[in-house]
Structures are given as structure tokens and as C-alpha cells.
Design a protein around this motif. Structure first.
Motif, PDB file in Angstrom:
ATOM      1  N   GLU A  33       0.846  -1.198   0.000  1.00 37.16           N
ATOM      2  CA  GLU A  33       0.000   0.000   0.000  1.00 37.16           C
ATOM      3  C   GLU A  33       0.878   1.244   0.000  1.00 37.16           C
ATOM      4  N   THR A  34       0.983   1.870  -1.145  1.00 35.87           N
ATOM      5  CA  THR A  34       1.765   3.093  -1.298  1.00 35.87           C
ATOM      6  C   THR A  34       0.937   4.107  -2.069  1.00 35.87           C
ATOM      7  N   LYS A  35       1.314   5.351  -1.929  1.00 40.12           N
ATOM      8  CA  LYS A  35       0.618   6.419  -2.634  1.00 40.12           C
ATOM      9  C   LYS A  35       1.623   7.484  -3.021  1.00 40.12           C
ATOM     10  N   GLY A  36       1.485   7.991  -4.229  1.00 43.98           N
ATOM     11  CA  GLY A  36       2.393   9.012  -4.699  1.00 43.98           C
ATOM     12  C   GLY A  36       2.174  10.335  -3.986  1.00 43.98           C
ATOM     13  N   LYS A  37       3.186  11.195  -4.090  1.00 46.19           N
ATOM     14  CA  LYS A  37       3.105  12.536  -3.522  1.00 46.19           C
ATOM     15  C   LYS A  37       3.262  13.550  -4.651  1.00 46.19           C
ATOM     16  N   GLY A  38       2.772  14.750  -4.438  1.00 48.48           N
ATOM     17  CA  GLY A  38       2.875  15.773  -5.463  1.00 48.48           C
ATOM     18  C   GLY A  38       1.896  15.510  -6.590  1.00 48.48           C
ATOM     19  N   ALA A  39       2.300  15.854  -7.794  1.00 49.31           N
ATOM     20  CA  ALA A  39       1.421  15.700  -8.945  1.00 49.31           C
ATOM     21  C   ALA A  39       1.151  14.220  -9.226  1.00 49.31           C
ATOM     22  N   LEU A  40      -0.031  13.945  -9.772  1.00 47.28           N
ATOM     23  CA  LEU A  40      -0.335  12.590 -10.217  1.00 47.28           C
ATOM     24  C   LEU A  40       0.630  12.187 -11.326  1.00 47.28           C
ATOM     25  N   ALA A  97       5.691  -8.865 -24.891  1.00 46.25           N
ATOM     26  CA  ALA A  97       5.147 -10.146 -24.435  1.00 46.25           C
ATOM     27  C   ALA A  97       4.920 -11.034 -25.662  1.00 46.25           C
ATOM     28  N   SER A  98       3.974 -11.978 -25.600  1.00 49.66           N
ATOM     29  CA  SER A  98       3.703 -12.823 -26.758  1.00 49.66           C
ATOM     30  C   SER A  98       3.352 -11.971 -27.967  1.00 49.66           C
ATOM     31  N   LYS A  99       2.705 -10.814 -27.720  1.00 51.49           N
ATOM     32  CA  LYS A  99       2.474  -9.816 -28.752  1.00 51.49           C
ATOM     33  C   LYS A  99       2.936  -8.462 -28.201  1.00 51.49           C
ATOM     34  N   LEU A 100       3.711  -7.743 -29.003  1.00 50.08           N
ATOM     35  CA  LEU A 100       4.179  -6.422 -28.580  1.00 50.08           C
ATOM     36  C   LEU A 100       2.987  -5.485 -28.376  1.00 50.08           C
ATOM     37  N   HIS A 101       2.971  -4.815 -27.251  1.00 49.62           N
ATOM     38  CA  HIS A 101       1.944  -3.804 -26.998  1.00 49.62           C
ATOM     39  C   HIS A 101       2.504  -2.786 -26.025  1.00 49.62           C
ATOM     40  N   TYR A 102       1.705  -1.761 -25.773  1.00 51.71           N
ATOM     41  CA  TYR A 102       2.084  -0.711 -24.824  1.00 51.71           C
ATOM     42  C   TYR A 102       1.072  -0.704 -23.682  1.00 51.71           C
ATOM     43  N   ASP A 103       1.584  -0.578 -22.473  1.00 48.38           N
ATOM     44  CA  ASP A 103       0.717  -0.504 -21.293  1.00 48.38           C
ATOM     45  C   ASP A 103       0.646   0.947 -20.825  1.00 48.38           C
ATOM     46  N   PHE A 104      -0.539   1.500 -20.846  1.00 51.15           N
ATOM     47  CA  PHE A 104      -0.797   2.905 -20.527  1.00 51.15           C
ATOM     48  C   PHE A 104      -1.345   2.965 -19.109  1.00 51.15           C
ATOM     49  N   ARG A 105      -0.633   3.637 -18.192  1.00 49.42           N
ATOM     50  CA  ARG A 105      -1.003   3.579 -16.773  1.00 49.42           C
ATOM     51  C   ARG A 105      -1.138   4.991 -16.180  1.00 49.42           C
ATOM     52  N   LEU A 106      -2.232   5.207 -15.490  1.00 51.17           N
ATOM     53  CA  LEU A 106      -2.518   6.483 -14.841  1.00 51.17           C
ATOM     54  C   LEU A 106      -2.665   6.273 -13.341  1.00 51.17           C
ATOM     55  N   GLU A 107      -2.014   7.124 -12.553  1.00 50.86           N
ATOM     56  CA  GLU A 107      -2.145   7.041 -11.098  1.00 50.86           C
ATOM     57  C   GLU A 107      -3.491   7.618 -10.664  1.00 50.86           C
ATOM     58  N   LEU A 108      -4.343   6.754 -10.154  1.00 49.58           N
ATOM     59  CA  LEU A 108      -5.665   7.162  -9.680  1.00 49.58           C
ATOM     60  C   LEU A 108      -6.073   6.272  -8.517  1.00 49.58           C
ATOM     61  N   GLY A 109      -6.553   6.859  -7.449  1.00 48.85           N
ATOM     62  CA  GLY A 109      -7.035   6.078  -6.316  1.00 48.85           C
ATOM     63  C   GLY A 109      -5.968   5.229  -5.652  1.00 48.85           C
ATOM     64  N   GLY A 110      -4.721   5.673  -5.693  1.00 49.74           N
ATOM     65  CA  GLY A 110      -3.642   4.950  -5.017  1.00 49.74           C
ATOM     66  C   GLY A 110      -3.069   3.787  -5.809  1.00 49.74           C
ATOM     67  N   VAL A 111      -3.550   3.573  -7.042  1.00 53.01           N
ATOM     68  CA  VAL A 111      -3.039   2.500  -7.897  1.00 53.01           C
ATOM     69  C   VAL A 111      -2.769   3.062  -9.286  1.00 53.01           C
ATOM     70  N   LEU A 112      -2.195   2.233 -10.144  1.00 53.63           N
ATOM     71  CA  LEU A 112      -2.039   2.587 -11.542  1.00 53.63           C
ATOM     72  C   LEU A 112      -3.165   1.924 -12.339  1.00 53.63           C
ATOM     73  N   LYS A 113      -4.151   2.703 -12.735  1.00 53.40           N
ATOM     74  CA  LYS A 113      -5.182   2.198 -13.628  1.00 53.40           C
ATOM     75  C   LYS A 113      -4.511   1.925 -14.976  1.00 53.40           C
ATOM     76  N   SER A 114      -4.761   0.751 -15.543  1.00 49.16           N
ATOM     77  CA  SER A 114      -3.950   0.310 -16.676  1.00 49.16           C
ATOM     78  C   SER A 114      -4.777  -0.148 -17.859  1.00 49.16           C
ATOM     79  N   TRP A 115      -4.256   0.157 -19.064  1.00 51.65           N
ATOM     80  CA  TRP A 115      -4.852  -0.267 -20.322  1.00 51.65           C
ATOM     81  C   TRP A 115      -3.753  -0.807 -21.236  1.00 51.65           C
ATOM     82  N   ALA A 116      -4.025  -1.881 -21.903  1.00 50.55           N
ATOM     83  CA  ALA A 116      -3.111  -2.399 -22.924  1.00 50.55           C
ATOM     84  C   ALA A 116      -3.483  -1.775 -24.263  1.00 50.55           C
TER      85      ALA A 116
END
Length: 523
Positions: free
Chosen positions: A22-29, A38-57
Motif C-alpha cells: 500500500e503506497t501512494k504518490g506525492k505531489g502531482a499525479l 510479451a507474446s504480442k508487442l503492446h504498450y501498457d498505458f497507466r494512470l495514477e488514480l485512487g492509489g493504484v495505476l489504472k492500466s490499459w493495454a
């Protein structure tokens, strides 16, 4: 989705990925984009929200072209500590393959940079399936949207770039911008690094300065110091790798090289003006301090002007920044922000310009924009030329050229009358009350900057704030809803100036007749 799903999918005795804590960033998001082979090349897009990184492939990776609609599949939340992860996930493990950071930086909600309010807004938009945000990264800049698709798989979203000054009409392939590739950046895409020369203000900070007739870099084997040869002087830069912006990875050296790249347009706003030094020798995360006297340690070639301080009666040797060498010396002292007087030493009581500082309380920047546009309309009706720049913090600075013909007292009187006119049109939104406690939700129309020894951040000055924002001159067409000071940083302002020139140059030109306008406004 929760971090329980993240933990359940991983064997932490086999994978180097961080286990959830359980960690949380400080300052700006923060945001991060991982390139995941991975098995197929992709990009993982992650936004700090609610104390976690909300993620999309994102299979094709992000784009700066608004015409590109990138499929983004929501995946499990990742712990905040994952934003710094790079490495190889072993075969037989979930997501096996190489993971590298492709881009990272800060994000904020559209309309506010306050973390708490912005995060609340973004979480609400996430729940509604229509997320709007601004990114300040090394590659990704400006406004983006994540829109949940209807009639498709449950987790399908679209990642969209909004049309703004950071967008490009050219084809954008994230693979062209993987570190180590040689593809050129798209015409409008901001690049973090470029080689600086004194003649080319498009340059952004780099690890090696380009040799020119006046500038050359001598890099020592160790990184404890490097030396710039400027204007016939050797300027040592100590601790060049010190992180002035730890979250952004921006070093003292990056700052020095930014200012050297910007010197051709910046120096006219500094030359012959006493400087009040605001020093942050330990970077932006530590308190800074003001220093007025140049001190005995200043090199002999640094020019100073001795002025008797009205408050103490003591003589103060103010530093005057005349050239590239002095600019680098200031940066080496930890001067991130540059604060020149409004008047030059040949006429210290006659400012070159009148300043109205729009200083918000707990206001949105759109409200600052609204106030600036009302002021612009009022000044246009009076046939008074006015030029705008972001403060680099939360406000906006409006400048009226004066040509150094009038003393401060009538200039301040005129500024007060103009501020009163703006306040009359926006009585609820603006205030002439200086105390922040008395104007929590109002924008202070600060006309008191027009006095001897008052200073304000110079055009193109970096500010010691998250993201390394720059006080940036604006075209009035840019002053509209959605504008925000965080859009202009140490990374993209040099290229902007190369493309658009110095929009503030008329401020140092001929000025208006202050006496005539005082007479007109008083009748």
C-alpha cells in the motif's frame, strides 16, 4: 479491478515485478507508458488514480495524431511502485517478456492542477467511461481522452489525442520513438532532448552541448563538475547530475543547457536589470531562499550595480545578467527562476513596462483566462497594447510597453485604474484585496508590482514547480478555455520559440503616453 487480481496472476518468487504494497504518490499525479514485448508487442498505458495505476493495454501504442483512435483494453490495476519497473518477466509467468519505460511524467484533470480535486474528478469520469486529462511527459504532451466503447467487449476503450499545440497531423508510430531508434520526431511532436547552440533556440537540454563560436563544453571523466566556455570565460558547473526535479528526472545540467539554448531570446529581458536571486541549490523539493547581494564569491567578470536599500539604508551589490556566462553562473548557484527588476540601471525609476499580475486564489485556470480576456477587451477599447504570458505557476502576467519614459508612481496609478476597470466588470470573480484570506475564491488584480525593486518571473524563466513549467509568452488566440501553464515546460518551449519566435518582443519597444491615459481615465 483490484490489486488482488494483480497479485493472484503473479509468482513473486519468480518475477522481478513489485509485489503489491500500500503506497501512494506525492505531489502531482503520475503516468507511465510501458513498452511490453510479451507474446504480442503492446504498450501498457497507466494512470495514477485512487492509489493504484489504472492500466490499459494499447496494441498500437499511444499517438499524438488526433485522427488516430487507439484501442485500449482495460487490464488489472497495478501498484503505484510499478511505475518505475523495467525488466524481464521470465517465461512461464504471466506477461512473460521484456518491459521498458517508453514515456513517463505527470498528469492532471482538465480544468485543475490540484491533486485532490483533480483525482476526484478523474475517478468520477473513469466511472462514467469518459476520462479527460492532460499529460506532461517526455513524449506525450497535452490533452487526451479515454472513452469506453459501447457494444464491444466489456473492457474496450479508445485512447484519443485532442487537438492542441502538441498534436501532429503526421503519421505517428510509437515504435519510431523507442530509445535507440533513429526515426525523426513528427513535425509538431515535442521532443525532450535536442542539441543546444546559442544560435538555435529550438534546442532542449542535452547531455552534451554543441560547440559554437561562444560556447563549448568540457566534460570531465567524472560527473562532479563540467565547465562551459562562454563569452571568453570558463564557468564551472558543480554537481551537474543533481536532480533538481527528482520526479521528472531533470538535472541541474538540464536546467543550465535549457537556459543556454534560450539565451538569445531571454537575455534582452535580463540585461542591465538588477536581479533578486531566488536560489534552490538542492532542487525543487527543498526550500529556496532569496539573496540580493551578489556576494564576494562572484567572479570579477560578473557585473553588479550598487543600490542603497530603502528598507535598511545599506548598499546592496545587485548582480546584473549581461551574457551567457553570467546566466550559467546564476544557474550554478541554483537560480532556477530569474527575477529581474522592471527597470534598467540607466533609469531605475522608469520601468520598461506596466504589469498586471492575475493571481488566483482557489480558482480554476479557465477563470484566470476569463479575467485576462476581459482585461484584453477593455484595453483594446482604450487602444492600449497588451501582451500576455503564463506565470509558470497558477496565474497570468499582462504587460503594457512603456518605453522607459515614465516614473513608477504614475505607472502604478495607471495600473490601479486599469485593475479597477477589470474589477468593475468582474466584481465576483476578481478582487483588489491583497490578503489571500480575504479573497479565497477570487483572482487578485495585482497592480502593486509596478514599484521600484519589485520583481516578477522573466519571460522564458523556469519555475521551481513540479513538471519544470516555464513562464511563456502567449498569442492572444491561445488564451482560451483549456489553456494551462503546465502545458509549457523546459522540454517544449525551445521548439515553440523556434517555430513562433519571441511573441513578447514588442514589450521592450515603444510605449504609450501614461500622462495622457491618466487624464483620459480620470475624466
Amino acid at each position: 479491478m483490484s490489486l488482488e487480481e494483480y497479485n493472484q496472476k503473479r509468482h513473486f518468487d519468480q518475477t522481478p515485478e513489485p509485489e503489491w504494497k500500500e503506497t501512494k504518490g506525492k505531489g502531482a499525479l503520475r503516468f507511465v507508458v510501458h513498452r511490453h514485448q510479451a507474446s504480442k508487442l503492446h504498450y501498457d498505458f497507466r494512470l495514477e488514480l485512487g492509489g493504484v495505476l489504472k492500466s490499459w493495454a494499447v496494441p498500437k501504442g499511444p499517438s499524438l495524431n488526433p485522427a488516430h483512435k487507439r484501442l485500449a483494453v482495460a487490464v488489472e490495476d497495478h501498484p503505484f511502485s510499478y511505475r518505475t519497473f523495467e525488466g524481464d518477466i521470465p517465461e512461464g509467468n504471466y506477461g512473460a517478456g521484456h518491459v521498458a519505460i517508453w514515456d513517463q511524467g505527470t498528469l492532471h484533470a482538465v480544468g485543475t492542477t490540484a491533486r485532490a480535486a483533480g483525482e476526484k474528478q478523474l475517478l468520477q469520469e473513469l466511472a462514467q467511461g469518459n476520462l479527460h486529462f492532460r499529460l506532461e511527459g517526455e513524449k506525450l504532451q497535452g490533452e487526451f481522452s479515454l472513452v469506453k466503447m459501447k457494444g464491444r467487449q466489456q473492457d474496450a476503450w479508445l485512447l484519443l489525442k485532442k487537438q492542441d499545440q502538441f498534436a501532429t497531423e503526421e503519421d505517428y508510430n510509437a515504435e519510431d520513438y523507442v530509445p535507440g531508434t533513429t526515426a525523426a520526431a513528427p513535425r509538431k511532436a515535442p521532443a525532450k532532448k535536442a542539441a543546444p547552440t546559442k544560435a538555435d533556440v529550438a534546442s532542449a537540454p542535452t547531455q552534451k552541448a554543441t560547440k559554437s563560436s561562444k560556447t563549448a563544453l568540457k566534460q570531465k571523466p567524472e560527473t562532479s563538475e563540467f565547465t562551459l566556455e562562454l563569452d571568453g570565460h570558463q564557468v564551472p558547473i558543480s554537481n551537474p547530475d543533481k536532480l533538481y526535479w527528482p520526479e521528472e528526472g531533470i538535472t541541474k545540467k538540464d536546467l543550465v543547457l535549457y537556459y543556454q539554448a534560450m539565451a538569445p531570446v531571454l537575455l534582452p529581458y535580463l540585461q542591465d536589470r538588477p536581479q533578486s536571486l531566488l536560489r534552490h541549490p538542492n532542487g525543487t523539493t527543498k526550500p529556496g531562499f532569496f539573496q540580493k547581494d551578489a556576494g564576494e564569491q562572484a567572479p570579477d567578470w560578473v557585473e553588479t550595480i550598487t543600490i542603497t536599500a530603502a528598507s535598511t539604508g545599506k548598499d546592496v551589490a545587485y548582480l546584473v545578467c549581461q551574457n551567457n556566462a553570467t546566466l550559467a553562473y546564476l544557474n550554478n548557484l541554483g537560480c532556477i527562476q530569474l527575477n529581474p527588476w522592471n527597470a534598467r540601471r540607466s533609469h531605475l525609476d522608469q520601468p520598461d513596462y506596466l504589469v498586471l499580475d492575475l493571481d488566483p486564489g482557489e480558482n480554476t485556470y479557465d477563470e484566470v483566462v476569463e479575467t485576462a480576456l476581459v482585461a484584453k477587451q477593455m484595453l483594446d477599447e482604450l487602444e492600449i497594447p497588451v501582451y500576455a504570458k503564463t506565470s509558470g505557476a497558477t496565474g497570468m502576467h499582462l504587460y503594457v510597453p512603456l518605453g522607459a519614459r515614465w516614473p513608477f508612481e504614475p505607472v502604478k496609478e495607471l495600473a490601479h485604474l486599469l485593475a479597477q476597470r477589470v474589477h468593475q466588470q468582474l466584481p465576483k470573480l476578481t478582487s483588489l484585496e491583497r490578503s489571500p484570506k480575504e479573497r479565497r475564491h477570487q483572482i487578485y488584480l495585482d497592480y502593486l508590482q509596478n514599484a521600484t525593486a519589485q520583481t516578477i518571473a522573466a519571460p522564458y524563466s523556469v519555475r521551481p514547480r513540479p513538471g519544470a513549467p516555464v513562464s511563456t509568452p502567449l498569442d492572444w488566440k491561445e488564451v482560451k478555455t483549456g489553456l494551462h501553464p503546465s502545458q509549457f515546460t523546459i522540454h517544449n518551449v525551445p521548439a515553440r520559440v523556434k517555430k513562433r519566435g519571441d511573441l513578447f518582443q514588442p514589450v521592450l519597444g515603444e510605449g504609450l503616453d501614461v500622462a495622457a491615459y491618466l487624464k483620459k481615465l480620470k475624466t
